[in-house]
Scaffold this motif. Structure first.
Motif, mmCIF file in Angstrom:
data_model
loop_
_atom_site.group_PDB
_atom_site.id
_atom_site.type_symbol
_atom_site.label_atom_id
_atom_site.label_comp_id
_atom_site.label_asym_id
_atom_site.label_seq_id
_atom_site.Cartn_x
_atom_site.Cartn_y
_atom_site.Cartn_z
ATOM 1 N N SER A 1 -48.486 0.028 68.109
ATOM 2 C CA SER A 1 -47.486 -0.563 68.992
ATOM 3 C C SER A 1 -46.489 0.480 69.463
ATOM 4 O O SER A 1 -46.039 1.327 68.708
ATOM 5 N N GLY A 2 -46.178 0.428 70.726
ATOM 6 C CA GLY A 2 -45.211 1.345 71.294
ATOM 7 C C GLY A 2 -45.764 2.721 71.608
ATOM 8 O O GLY A 2 -45.061 3.572 72.124
ATOM 9 N N ALA B 1 -45.912 -6.380 68.702
ATOM 10 C CA ALA B 1 -45.101 -5.373 68.017
ATOM 11 C C ALA B 1 -45.681 -4.983 66.658
ATOM 12 O O ALA B 1 -45.336 -3.933 66.122
ATOM 13 N N LYS C 1 -38.308 -9.878 78.055
ATOM 14 C CA LYS C 1 -39.220 -10.083 79.189
ATOM 15 C C LYS C 1 -39.685 -11.527 79.284
ATOM 16 O O LYS C 1 -40.305 -11.906 80.262
ATOM 17 N N ASN D 1 -42.289 -2.900 64.763
ATOM 18 C CA ASN D 1 -41.641 -2.174 65.859
ATOM 19 C C ASN D 1 -40.572 -3.089 66.463
ATOM 20 O O ASN D 1 -40.802 -3.776 67.445
ATOM 21 N N GLU E 1 -37.837 -2.504 68.133
ATOM 22 C CA GLU E 1 -37.413 -2.191 69.502
ATOM 23 C C GLU E 1 -38.358 -2.823 70.522
ATOM 24 O O GLU E 1 -37.932 -3.444 71.492
ATOM 25 N N GLN E 2 -39.641 -2.684 70.292
ATOM 26 C CA GLN E 2 -40.622 -3.267 71.210
ATOM 27 C C GLN E 2 -40.550 -4.795 71.147
ATOM 28 O O GLN E 2 -40.641 -5.465 72.175
ATOM 29 N N TYR E 3 -40.379 -5.339 69.968
ATOM 30 C CA TYR E 3 -40.273 -6.787 69.786
ATOM 31 C C TYR E 3 -39.117 -7.343 70.625
ATOM 32 O O TYR E 3 -39.287 -8.316 71.371
ATOM 33 N N ALA F 1 -37.657 -5.964 73.217
ATOM 34 C CA ALA F 1 -37.931 -5.767 74.643
ATOM 35 C C ALA F 1 -38.866 -6.852 75.170
ATOM 36 O O ALA F 1 -38.683 -7.367 76.275
ATOM 37 N N LEU F 2 -39.852 -7.221 74.370
ATOM 38 C CA LEU F 2 -40.795 -8.270 74.788
ATOM 39 C C LEU F 2 -40.106 -9.628 74.870
ATOM 40 O O LEU F 2 -40.385 -10.413 75.776
ATOM 41 N N LYS G 1 -48.108 5.080 73.783
ATOM 42 C CA LYS G 1 -48.859 5.136 75.031
ATOM 43 C C LYS G 1 -50.122 5.923 74.767
ATOM 44 O O LYS G 1 -50.086 6.981 74.170
ATOM 45 N N ALA H 1 -44.676 -11.862 70.914
ATOM 46 C CA ALA H 1 -43.955 -10.589 70.799
ATOM 47 C C ALA H 1 -44.170 -9.969 69.422
ATOM 48 O O ALA H 1 -44.371 -8.762 69.299
#
Length: 79
Positions: free
Chosen positions: A34-35, A29, A18, A8, A10-12, A14-15, A37, A25
């Motif tokens: 992952s990602g 991810a 942060k 993932n 995109e999530q990687y 974003a982390l 909800k 990360a």
């Protein structure tokens, strides 16, 4: 260029923004969900005081026995 080892991307990214380390990360991810909800739990406002107390006990929140429902909710959210 995306890393093929990251499931993932995109999530990687974003982390990383942060402040997570690349290793942490990547681990997050690459989890199977992952990602996604998931949480199906009711909001804390719908829990009873006893349920909130038990959750606070699991989380190790000090002073929980003296807290009212609103304080338990606040403590659980900021823990």
């Amino acid at each position: 260029m995306p890393d093929p080892r990251i499931k993932n991307e995109e999530q990687y990214q974003a982390l990383l923004k942060k402040g997570y380390s690349q290793e942490k990360a990547a681990r997050i991810a690459n989890t199977p969900n992952s990602g996604v909800k998931g949480g199906k739990a009711k909001p804390y406002e719908e829990w009873t005081k006893e349920q909130l107390y038990q959750q606070a006990q699991k989380a190790g929140i000090p002073g929980r026995s003296y807290m009212n429902k609103n304080n338990l909710i606040k403590s659980l959210r900021t823990n």
